[in-house]
Design a protein around this motif. Structure first.
Motif, PDB file in Angstrom:
ATOM      1  N   ILE A 114       0.827  -1.206   0.000  1.00 56.96           N
ATOM      2  CA  ILE A 114       0.000   0.000   0.000  1.00 56.96           C
ATOM      3  C   ILE A 114       0.861   1.256   0.000  1.00 56.96           C
ATOM      4  O   ILE A 114       0.588   2.219  -0.724  1.00 56.96           O
ATOM      5  CB  ILE A 114      -0.973  -0.017   1.201  1.00 56.96           C
ATOM      6  CG1 ILE A 114      -2.000  -1.130   1.012  1.00 56.96           C
ATOM      7  CG2 ILE A 114      -1.663   1.333   1.360  1.00 56.96           C
ATOM      8  CD1 ILE A 114      -2.839  -1.417   2.238  1.00 56.96           C
TER       9      ILE A 114
ATOM     10  N   LEU B 178       2.382   1.569  -3.461  1.00 59.91           N
ATOM     11  CA  LEU B 178       1.342   1.835  -4.452  1.00 59.91           C
ATOM     12  C   LEU B 178       0.948   3.309  -4.449  1.00 59.91           C
ATOM     13  O   LEU B 178       0.903   3.942  -5.508  1.00 59.91           O
ATOM     14  CB  LEU B 178       0.116   0.957  -4.175  1.00 59.91           C
ATOM     15  CG  LEU B 178      -1.000   1.054  -5.195  1.00 59.91           C
ATOM     16  CD1 LEU B 178      -1.531  -0.334  -5.487  1.00 59.91           C
ATOM     17  CD2 LEU B 178      -2.138   1.909  -4.706  1.00 59.91           C
ATOM     18  N   GLN B 179       0.712   3.873  -3.272  1.00 56.15           N
ATOM     19  CA  GLN B 179       0.291   5.278  -3.247  1.00 56.15           C
ATOM     20  C   GLN B 179       1.419   6.201  -3.685  1.00 56.15           C
ATOM     21  O   GLN B 179       1.182   7.213  -4.336  1.00 56.15           O
ATOM     22  CB  GLN B 179      -0.278   5.660  -1.874  1.00 56.15           C
ATOM     23  CG  GLN B 179       0.670   5.592  -0.703  1.00 56.15           C
ATOM     24  CD  GLN B 179       1.508   6.835  -0.514  1.00 56.15           C
ATOM     25  OE1 GLN B 179       1.134   7.915  -0.933  1.00 56.15           O
ATOM     26  NE2 GLN B 179       2.651   6.677   0.121  1.00 56.15           N
ATOM     27  N   LEU B 180       2.673   5.854  -3.378  1.00 57.01           N
ATOM     28  CA  LEU B 180       3.797   6.686  -3.809  1.00 57.01           C
ATOM     29  C   LEU B 180       3.968   6.638  -5.323  1.00 57.01           C
ATOM     30  O   LEU B 180       4.105   7.682  -5.970  1.00 57.01           O
ATOM     31  CB  LEU B 180       5.093   6.240  -3.120  1.00 57.01           C
ATOM     32  CG  LEU B 180       6.377   6.919  -3.600  1.00 57.01           C
ATOM     33  CD1 LEU B 180       6.310   8.427  -3.385  1.00 57.01           C
ATOM     34  CD2 LEU B 180       7.581   6.329  -2.892  1.00 57.01           C
TER      35      LEU B 180
ATOM     36  N   LEU C  42       1.722   5.814  -7.590  1.00 55.89           N
ATOM     37  CA  LEU C  42       0.585   6.504  -8.220  1.00 55.89           C
ATOM     38  C   LEU C  42       0.788   8.007  -8.232  1.00 55.89           C
ATOM     39  O   LEU C  42       0.510   8.687  -9.225  1.00 55.89           O
ATOM     40  CB  LEU C  42      -0.720   6.168  -7.495  1.00 55.89           C
ATOM     41  CG  LEU C  42      -1.457   4.921  -7.930  1.00 55.89           C
ATOM     42  CD1 LEU C  42      -2.695   4.703  -7.059  1.00 55.89           C
ATOM     43  CD2 LEU C  42      -1.839   4.967  -9.390  1.00 55.89           C
ATOM     44  N   CYS C  43       1.287   8.555  -7.141  1.00 58.46           N
ATOM     45  CA  CYS C  43       1.541   9.990  -7.063  1.00 58.46           C
ATOM     46  C   CYS C  43       2.611  10.406  -8.070  1.00 58.46           C
ATOM     47  O   CYS C  43       2.457  11.404  -8.771  1.00 58.46           O
ATOM     48  CB  CYS C  43       1.962  10.371  -5.645  1.00 58.46           C
ATOM     49  SG  CYS C  43       2.353  12.122  -5.467  1.00 58.46           S
TER      50      CYS C  43
ATOM     51  N   SER D 239       3.588  12.561  -0.494  1.00 56.16           N
ATOM     52  CA  SER D 239       3.268  11.146  -0.662  1.00 56.16           C
ATOM     53  C   SER D 239       4.244  10.261   0.110  1.00 56.16           C
ATOM     54  O   SER D 239       3.846   9.267   0.708  1.00 56.16           O
ATOM     55  CB  SER D 239       3.288  10.793  -2.154  1.00 56.16           C
ATOM     56  OG  SER D 239       2.950   9.458  -2.342  1.00 56.16           O
TER      57      SER D 239
ATOM     58  N   LEU E 265       3.214  10.507   3.640  1.00 59.57           N
ATOM     59  CA  LEU E 265       2.029   9.686   3.870  1.00 59.57           C
ATOM     60  C   LEU E 265       2.408   8.214   4.011  1.00 59.57           C
ATOM     61  O   LEU E 265       1.884   7.512   4.876  1.00 59.57           O
ATOM     62  CB  LEU E 265       1.022   9.861   2.731  1.00 59.57           C
ATOM     63  CG  LEU E 265      -0.240   9.012   2.809  1.00 59.57           C
ATOM     64  CD1 LEU E 265      -1.072   9.409   4.024  1.00 59.57           C
ATOM     65  CD2 LEU E 265      -1.044   9.147   1.535  1.00 59.57           C
ATOM     66  N   GLY E 266       3.329   7.745   3.183  1.00 60.94           N
ATOM     67  CA  GLY E 266       3.799   6.365   3.291  1.00 60.94           C
ATOM     68  C   GLY E 266       4.431   6.093   4.637  1.00 60.94           C
ATOM     69  O   GLY E 266       4.230   5.042   5.237  1.00 60.94           O
TER      70      GLY E 266
ATOM     71  N   ALA F   3       0.306  -0.169  -9.114  1.00 60.43           N
ATOM     72  CA  ALA F   3       0.123   1.263  -9.372  1.00 60.43           C
ATOM     73  C   ALA F   3       0.187   1.558 -10.864  1.00 60.43           C
ATOM     74  O   ALA F   3      -0.627   2.324 -11.388  1.00 60.43           O
ATOM     75  CB  ALA F   3       1.177   2.074  -8.621  1.00 60.43           C
TER      76      ALA F   3
ATOM     77  N   TYR G 174      -2.973   2.990 -12.859  1.00 64.64           N
ATOM     78  CA  TYR G 174      -2.866   4.294 -13.514  1.00 64.64           C
ATOM     79  C   TYR G 174      -3.053   4.168 -15.025  1.00 64.64           C
ATOM     80  O   TYR G 174      -3.785   4.938 -15.632  1.00 64.64           O
ATOM     81  CB  TYR G 174      -1.514   4.950 -13.213  1.00 64.64           C
ATOM     82  CG  TYR G 174      -1.450   6.364 -13.723  1.00 64.64           C
ATOM     83  CD1 TYR G 174      -2.066   7.386 -13.012  1.00 64.64           C
ATOM     84  CD2 TYR G 174      -0.833   6.673 -14.924  1.00 64.64           C
ATOM     85  CE1 TYR G 174      -2.051   8.685 -13.491  1.00 64.64           C
ATOM     86  CE2 TYR G 174      -0.816   7.966 -15.406  1.00 64.64           C
ATOM     87  CZ  TYR G 174      -1.427   8.970 -14.686  1.00 64.64           C
ATOM     88  OH  TYR G 174      -1.426  10.250 -15.163  1.00 64.64           O
TER      89      TYR G 174
END
Length: 160
Positions: A25, A28-30, A32-33, A56, A59-60, A114, A118
């Motif tokens: 997770i 993935l979020q990094l 995607l950003c 990001s 956040l990770g 990701a 995307y």
């Protein structure tokens, strides 16, 4: 004055599956950003891309931090690898390779997910899937025209 390396490893009470999920997770979020802020096809970007990517990363790290942080505070669930090179370096310094596979497999799965999310869901390209698969399988970029006159124009790969 001593130097302390941030140990990347599973905290007590965190099993391999949970650690793998956190790393997936977080990565993935990094990714995607990074994809969203560096996509040349997007016209709606504003603000600072590096700042968004920095948030990001933060956040990770927040994702991998437990509630109390322990006596020394810090990153408790997994050490927030989200980067195999960072995890490997910390493991070399601390000589701790227990459950190290999590910090390679998790980021690779997270990054692959990701890219797929995307590329196929969030910002699909207008060309057919079969044309895009040809690029993946043949790898011959010279057979494709890039419809880009300048750096700010939309880029699409189309067969000649």
């Amino acid at each position: 004055m001593g130097w302390n390396a941030q140990d990347v490893g599973l905290a007590p009470g965190v099993n391999s599956g949970q650690g793998l999920g956190i790393e997936i997770i977080g990565t993935l979020q990094l990714v995607l950003c990074v994809l969203a802020t560096t996509d040349r096809r997007r016209r709606d970007l504003g603000g600072s891309g590096p700042l968004a990517i920095g948030f990001s990363v933060a956040l990770g790290h927040l994702l991998a931090v437990s509630g109390g942080g322990g006596a020394g505070g810090g990153i408790d669930y997994t050490g927030c690898g989200i980067n195999p090179a960072r995890s490997f370096g910390s493991s070399v310094i601390t000589h701790n390779f227990q459950d190290h596979w999590i910090f390679w497999v998790g980021p690779f799965i997270g990054a692959a997910l990701a890219v797929l999310i995307y590329d196929f869901i969030l910002a699909p390209r207008s060309s057919d899937l079969t044309d895009r698969v040809k690029v993946w399988t043949s790898g011959q970029v010279e057979e494709y025209d890039l419809d880009a006159d300048d750096i700010n124009s939309r880029v699409e790969m189309k067969p000649k």
